[in-house]
Design a protein around this motif. Structure first.
Motif, short mmCIF file in Angstrom:
data_model
loop_
_atom_site.label_atom_id
_atom_site.label_comp_id
_atom_site.label_asym_id
_atom_site.label_seq_id
_atom_site.Cartn_x
_atom_site.Cartn_y
_atom_site.Cartn_z
N LEU A 191 -68.25 -73.15 -26.00
CA LEU A 191 -67.04 -73.50 -25.25
C LEU A 191 -67.44 -74.19 -24.04
N CYS A 192 -68.72 -73.80 -23.30
CA CYS A 192 -68.97 -74.61 -22.16
C CYS A 192 -70.58 -74.39 -22.04
N THR A 195 -72.48 -74.23 -18.43
CA THR A 195 -72.39 -73.02 -17.68
C THR A 195 -72.74 -71.64 -18.37
N ASN A 197 -71.36 -68.41 -19.36
CA ASN A 197 -70.10 -67.98 -19.49
C ASN A 197 -70.24 -66.60 -19.54
N PHE A 219 -64.96 -68.15 -18.20
CA PHE A 219 -65.45 -69.38 -18.86
C PHE A 219 -65.66 -70.58 -17.85
N ARG A 221 -66.81 -74.47 -16.44
CA ARG A 221 -66.54 -75.88 -16.53
C ARG A 221 -67.64 -76.96 -16.15
N GLY A 222 -69.05 -76.30 -16.55
CA GLY A 222 -70.27 -77.12 -16.44
C GLY A 222 -70.86 -76.78 -15.06
N ASP A 226 -69.64 -69.68 -13.25
CA ASP A 226 -67.99 -69.93 -13.75
C ASP A 226 -66.90 -69.16 -12.85
N HIS A 258 -60.16 -74.45 -24.17
CA HIS A 258 -61.09 -74.81 -22.99
C HIS A 258 -60.82 -76.23 -22.66
N ASP A 260 -62.76 -78.52 -21.83
CA ASP A 260 -63.77 -79.33 -22.18
C ASP A 260 -64.09 -79.44 -23.48
N SER A 261 -64.21 -78.25 -24.27
CA SER A 261 -64.58 -78.18 -25.86
C SER A 261 -63.27 -78.16 -26.62
#
Length: 358
Positions: A191-192, A195, A197, A219, A221-222, A226, A258, A260-261
């Motif tokens: 998912l990310c 980070t 999660n 979740f 975002r990097g 989180d 998500h 990003d993913s």
């Protein structure tokens, strides 16, 4: 007996909240909610003030959980921040709260459950800090009294050119707790990956059993955290560990996937769900004097890992516009805390009993 009325915040708490009201912020929130749900700004402002003063609903709770679209009975099923705070004050012994509030004390108390290396920065251990960072490559530093993800930082050892200066900087900024970075389960990393999660599990320990009141998957975002302040969002989990719908944050944004993913949030299921439940049961028994806790758990490839625990648990609740579900978790809280209160809450729609872990 614990009833909805006895959980409503008292006058001193409400007076303090009223003193801090920002009228322009209140009106701006009401305007957004009114547009979203087809109501007048004035009507929403009046409703927000009434809910805050009489029902113990925070302004942000009102926005986050779409109170503008809910009936009175549906609203009554929602746990809110002021009510959660009252639970924490009532059921978390002040003599033991510091073990959760101070992250260094927390790590010492829950060391067997952290499953990662950590150390404390002192005036004379610059060489130890250097060795720790070089051993792990990437480290996370924390300000011991930080909250909501604030005061958490991440450093790469390869970026440090002057270790004495780096060490002094940590002390000057109050970043005196250093931890190894947690390796998360592949399904969560998908998912990310940038980070860790975490899963927020809110529990109540009655002296014999641990009651799971609510579970939310956060979740990232990097960023290093989180939390919402770092761009994170969350989705509530059901009794099987599955997301109940889309994700959402405290800025009224909804995330079907998500960003990003591209993974669909509603398809998420927490890996090692049963192991997580067993894990929080063990955690709740370490300091039984603090009965109402919000645990942040990371799932690693080998099992659950404790990130931190919060004696002032905070609230993670359902957002109807993101899930289509128009009820919250308050009946579960009441059922776990007092059987009489559970009886009074049972007529509320879709009230579900708290899941107890023996």
């Amino acid at each position: 007996m614990t009833s909805p009325r006895t959980l409503t915040p008292g006058l001193p708490f409400l007076w303090e909240r009223a003193r801090r009201v920002n009228p322009s912020s209140l009106v701006a929130r009401a305007r957004r909610a009114g547009r979203r749900h087809g109501r007048s700004t004035l009507g929403v402002v009046v409703d927000m003030l009434w809910q805050a003063g009489v029902r113990g609903v925070g302004f942000q709770d009102y926005i986050d959980y779409d109170f503008a679209m809910l009936t009175r009975a549906e609203r009554a099923t929602y746990m809110t921040s002021p009510v959660s705070h009252r639970l924490a004050v009532r059921f978390d012994d002040p003599a033991y709260r510091h073990l959760f509030h101070d992250k260094i004390a927390f790590n010492g108390t829950f060391a067997p459950h952290l499953q990662r290396e950590w150390m404390v920065v002192t005036d004379d251990n610059a060489d130890d800090v250097r060795a720790f960072a070089l051993r792990h490559g990437t480290i996370v530093t924390k300000e011991p009294m930080g909250r909501a993800g604030l005061g958490v930082h991440r450093y790469l050892a390869r970026d440090v050119t002057d270790w004495s200066r780096f060490h002094r900087g940590l002390l000057d900024r109050g970043e005196t707790l250093i931890e190894e970075v947690i390796r998360q389960h592949d399904e969560l990393a998908a998912l990310c990956a940038g980070t860790v999660n975490t899963t927020r599990v809110t529990t109540y320990f009655d002296g014999e059993r641990t009651h799971v009141l609510a579970m939310a998957q956060k979740f990232g975002r990097g960023a290093v955290s989180d939390q919402n302040a770092f761009g994170g969002f969350y989705a509530m989990l059901d009794e099987t560990g599955r997301a109940t719908g889309d994700g959402y944050d405290s800025n009224d944004r909804v995330y079907p996937t998500h960003p990003d993913s591209g993974i669909r949030i509603a398809d998420f299921r927490l890996p090692m769900f049963d192991e997580v439940l067993e894990f929080v049961d063990r955690l709740a028994r370490v300091v039984p004097q603090v009965r109402y806790v919000g645990w942040d758990i990371a799932v690693s490839p080998t099992g659950p890992v404790l990130v931190e625990g919060n004696w002032a648990a905070g609230v993670y609740e359902n957002k109807p516009s993101a899930t289509g579900i128009r009820t919250g978790h308050k009946p579960r809280y009441l059922a776990a805390i007092d059987a009489d209160a559970a009886g009074s809450a049972s007529p509320l729609p879709h009230a579900a009993p708290a899941r107890a872990v023996a």
